[in-house]
Design an enzyme around this catalytic site. Structure first.
Site, mmCIF file in Angstrom:
data_model
loop_
_atom_site.group_PDB
_atom_site.id
_atom_site.type_symbol
_atom_site.label_atom_id
_atom_site.label_comp_id
_atom_site.label_asym_id
_atom_site.label_seq_id
_atom_site.Cartn_x
_atom_site.Cartn_y
_atom_site.Cartn_z
ATOM 1 C CD GLU A 53 -1.973 -3.315 -15.321
ATOM 2 O OE1 GLU A 53 -0.969 -2.736 -14.476
ATOM 3 O OE2 GLU A 53 -2.214 -4.700 -15.552
ATOM 4 C CB CYS A 74 -3.915 -8.135 -13.204
ATOM 5 S SG CYS A 74 -4.664 -10.141 -12.440
ATOM 6 C CD GLU A 100 -2.134 -11.172 -9.436
ATOM 7 O OE1 GLU A 100 -1.794 -10.497 -10.966
ATOM 8 O OE2 GLU A 100 -3.812 -11.097 -9.445
ATOM 9 C CE LYS A 133 -3.286 -0.841 2.364
ATOM 10 N NZ LYS A 133 -4.528 -0.092 1.386
ATOM 11 N N GLY A 162 -1.103 -6.248 -6.349
ATOM 12 C CA GLY A 162 -1.458 -5.280 -7.623
ATOM 13 C C GLY A 162 -0.543 -4.372 -8.127
ATOM 14 C CB SER A 163 0.508 -1.347 -9.851
ATOM 15 O OG SER A 163 1.347 -0.065 -7.929
HETATM 16 P P1 NAD Z 1 -1.234 0.129 -6.015
HETATM 17 O O1 NAD Z 1 -0.840 -1.170 -6.986
HETATM 18 O O2 NAD Z 1 -0.737 1.156 -5.354
HETATM 19 O O3 NAD Z 1 -2.437 -0.572 -5.216
HETATM 20 C C1 NAD Z 1 -2.477 -2.127 -5.013
HETATM 21 C C2 NAD Z 1 -2.824 -1.762 -3.173
HETATM 22 O O4 NAD Z 1 -0.944 -2.138 -2.267
HETATM 23 C C3 NAD Z 1 -4.048 -0.883 -2.366
HETATM 24 O O5 NAD Z 1 -4.256 -1.621 -1.220
HETATM 25 C C4 NAD Z 1 -2.918 -0.308 -1.842
HETATM 26 O O6 NAD Z 1 -3.216 0.432 -0.774
HETATM 27 C C5 NAD Z 1 -1.604 -0.651 -1.263
HETATM 28 N N1 NAD Z 1 -0.377 0.332 -1.247
HETATM 29 C C6 NAD Z 1 -0.106 1.316 -2.312
HETATM 30 N N2 NAD Z 1 0.509 1.597 -1.941
HETATM 31 C C7 NAD Z 1 1.558 1.044 -0.914
HETATM 32 C C8 NAD Z 1 2.791 0.894 -0.011
HETATM 33 N N3 NAD Z 1 3.795 1.210 -0.691
HETATM 34 N N4 NAD Z 1 3.185 -0.107 0.641
HETATM 35 C C9 NAD Z 1 1.869 -1.388 0.738
HETATM 36 N N5 NAD Z 1 0.704 -1.581 0.094
HETATM 37 C C10 NAD Z 1 0.517 -0.463 -0.759
HETATM 38 O O7 NAD Z 1 -2.575 0.126 -7.390
HETATM 39 P P2 NAD Z 1 -2.982 1.410 -7.902
HETATM 40 O O8 NAD Z 1 -2.505 2.636 -7.656
HETATM 41 O O9 NAD Z 1 -4.371 1.499 -7.004
HETATM 42 O O10 NAD Z 1 -3.669 1.753 -8.751
HETATM 43 C C11 NAD Z 1 -1.971 1.348 -9.741
HETATM 44 C C12 NAD Z 1 -1.855 0.569 -11.121
HETATM 45 O O11 NAD Z 1 -1.526 -0.227 -10.825
HETATM 46 C C13 NAD Z 1 -3.570 0.838 -11.792
HETATM 47 O O12 NAD Z 1 -3.027 1.165 -13.369
HETATM 48 C C14 NAD Z 1 -2.556 -0.293 -12.581
HETATM 49 O O13 NAD Z 1 -1.828 -0.760 -13.734
HETATM 50 C C15 NAD Z 1 -2.868 -1.544 -11.202
HETATM 51 N N6 NAD Z 1 -2.906 -2.105 -10.728
HETATM 52 C C16 NAD Z 1 -3.016 -3.930 -11.055
HETATM 53 C C17 NAD Z 1 -3.787 -4.651 -10.001
HETATM 54 C C18 NAD Z 1 -3.668 -5.917 -10.155
HETATM 55 O O14 NAD Z 1 -4.854 -6.693 -10.318
HETATM 56 N N7 NAD Z 1 -2.811 -6.860 -11.032
HETATM 57 C C19 NAD Z 1 -4.876 -4.063 -8.703
HETATM 58 C C20 NAD Z 1 -5.116 -2.891 -8.718
HETATM 59 C C21 NAD Z 1 -4.185 -2.101 -9.764
#
Ligand code: NAD
Ligand code: MN
Length: 492
Positions: free
Chosen positions: A393, A296, A262, A187, A239-240
């Protein structure tokens, strides 16, 4: 309605953008026909709409991936490697289009998007080379036994990626997973689905067997269908940290699928008095402002030794103000917009919080006065370590600077975090560099450099920055194969 749309890029060129879900080697509409809008963060205008995967669509993708697994995972590994190499070639052939899609949808400067595309091809090619070099072990476990250990693929892997490096994170995920013989339901992030769909079309062209690679677009809800699916055997997430917890919980509550994460960071970037000052300034600048700070491992906490603090601050301010912020399609641009309004608002809230808390804005501290989600490169000084802007962050072009006295001091400051993704050390004293590198609790330590990756070098987090590693040997052997011990009792 078709699942391909002609899109006009800001430079006037057009290209064919798939908008469907990529399931079983075809671009298809979602079962319920639902779509969602995709935006250009430089203009705040809609680019297109893509189909959104619901539970039934994820189910179809899993079925396709399951059906493909036996032949792919236990078939000719040289063929797997060849296909990955062919995909890398295709990515290079289509580099300019892919880079343009990335700039259009994520907002990163075209000049940097081109590097992402090359790194993506390199990563996929590197793991293509691994495909036919995966082998197990024979271990001595007593003379009455013959005991060998196979390294087998895990099965159908779910992969959920973020929006900050849409194509590169796609490559980091699919390269090792496919090379090791797994099949995939991936995804993309809701704000940046376009480049991976375009790459899926390239995978289709080079002839990957149907079902090996499935790509679904959607929000967190779609991600949950993947993380809680009963027949997906592994989930790899970037992600977060907050969402990482949800992912791990969903894995636990469903089928205990294997989990690699990660996650976020708040990485220290340390400058000692004996560093080459101009180079340190350059890497401090790159450490935080590269990719609009949406990294990140961004070096978002800078620690400067007291003797050079004033000079460093002055130089970094001058350097930050030289960064060209603007249209990502302009070749001179270094920093484009933040990728979404949500991110912009989040960053502005942190800046407000810093100001309210008494930190001093040295430069920036506000949105750029134009359309799009642009933020001026921002430096905060006079911070205390308990401030939110030092602890959390921000994921934007905002850095804090703290003065330190000596090695012992800065090790404590650097390690005072729940994260542990990366750290930077700038010094010309090799003894000091190695000593501090040994003491810092983080998965990656950069000495006299920053944001510096290589496909052979494993990357991942200590503490709450994650579980497992990507890239390198660990990124395939630990992350995407599992050992099977075969113990044969000899009849003697
Ligand atoms: P997020 O972690 O919510 O999103 C990352 C991915 O996870 C997206 O594809 C999203 O659709 C998916 N996702 C969201 N909720 C989910 C769930 N419950 N189950 C499975 N998948 C899910 O990040 P965000 O809300 O887009 O950004 C928020 C914060 O996250 C940013 O401000 C930043 O601090 C951090 N972030 C970190 C990275 C990294 O590379 N480590 C990348 C993006 C965001
Ligand atoms: Mn989220």
């Amino acid at each position: 309605m078709s699942t391909i749309e002609t899109i006009t890029l800001p430079n006037g060129k057009t290209y064919e953008q798939p908008t469907g879900l990529f399931i079983n080697n075809e671009f298809v509409k979602s079962q319920d026909g639902k779509k969602f809008p995709v935006e250009n963060p430089s203009t705040e205008k809609q680019i297109t709409e893509v189909y959104e995967a619901g539970e039934a669509d994820v189910e179809l993708a899993v079925e396709a991936a399951e059906a493909a697994f036996d032949d792919w995972g236990f078939g000719d590994s040289t063929h797997r490697g060849r296909l990955l190499n062919d995909l890398a070639d295709k990515i290079e052939e289509h580099a300019e289009t892919l880079a343009s899609i990335e700039s259009l949808n994520n907002g990163k400067p075209l000049s940097l998007a081109r590097i992402d595309v090359q790194l993506s091809a390199d990563c996929i090619r590197n793991y293509g080379g691994w495909a036919n070099k995966i082998y197990g072990d024979v271990v001595d476990s007593g003379s009455g036994y013959f005991n060998y250990i196979r390294r087998e693929p895990i099965g159908v892997c779910g992969q959920v990626i973020p929006w900050n490096f849409p194509l590169l994170m796609f490559a980091w995920k699919i390269g090792p997973a496919l090379a090791a013989g797994n099949t995939i339901v991936l995804k993309t992030a809701e704000s940046t689905p376009l480049s991976a769909l375009y790459a899926a079309k390239l995978a289709q062209e080079v002839g990957f067997p149907a079902g090996v690679l499935n790509i679904v677009s959607g929000y967190g809800k779609t991600g949950q269908y993947i993380t809680s699916h009963m027949r997906i055997k592994k989930i790899a997430f970037t992600g977060s940290t907050a969402t990482g917890r949800h992912v791990m919980r969903a894995a636990a509550a469903s089928n205990l699928k294997k989990v690699t994460l990660e996650l976020g960071g708040k990485s220290p970037n340390i400058v000692f008095e004996d560093a080459d000052l101009d180079k340190a300034v350059e890497f401090a600048n790159l450490g935080i402002y590269f990719n609009s700070g949406e990294v990140c491992c961004a070096g978002s906490r800078i620690y400067v030794q007291e003797g050079i603090y004033d000079t460093f601050l002055e130089k970094l301010k001058a350097r930050a103000e030289k960064n060209v912020v603007g249209d990502p399609f302009d070749e001179n641009t270094f920093q484009g917009p933040q990728t979404s309004r949500i991110q912009l608002d989040r960053i502005l809230q942190y800046i407000e919080d810093g100001i309210q808390g008494g930190a001093k804005v040295i430069t920036g501290g506000k949105r750029v006065d134009r359309e799009g989600y642009f933020v001026h490169p921002t430096i905060f000084a006079d911070v205390t370590e308990d401030m939110k802007i030092v602890k959390e962050e921000i994921f934007g072009p905002v850095v804090t600077i703290t003065k330190f006295k000596n090695v012992e001091d800065v090790i404590k400051l650097a390690n005072d975090t729940e994260y542990g993704l990366a750290a930077g050390i700038h010094t010309n004293d090799i003894n000091k560099a190695i000593h501090v590198a040994n003491k810092i609790r983080a998965g990656t330590i950069w000495v006299n450099t920053y944001n510096d990756f290589h496909h052979n070098v494993p990357f991942g987090g200590f503490n709450q920055s994650g579980i497992g590693r990507e890239l390198g040997k660990e990124g395939i052997m630990e992350a995407y194969t599992q050992p099977k011990s075969v113990r044969i009792k000899l009849d003697i």
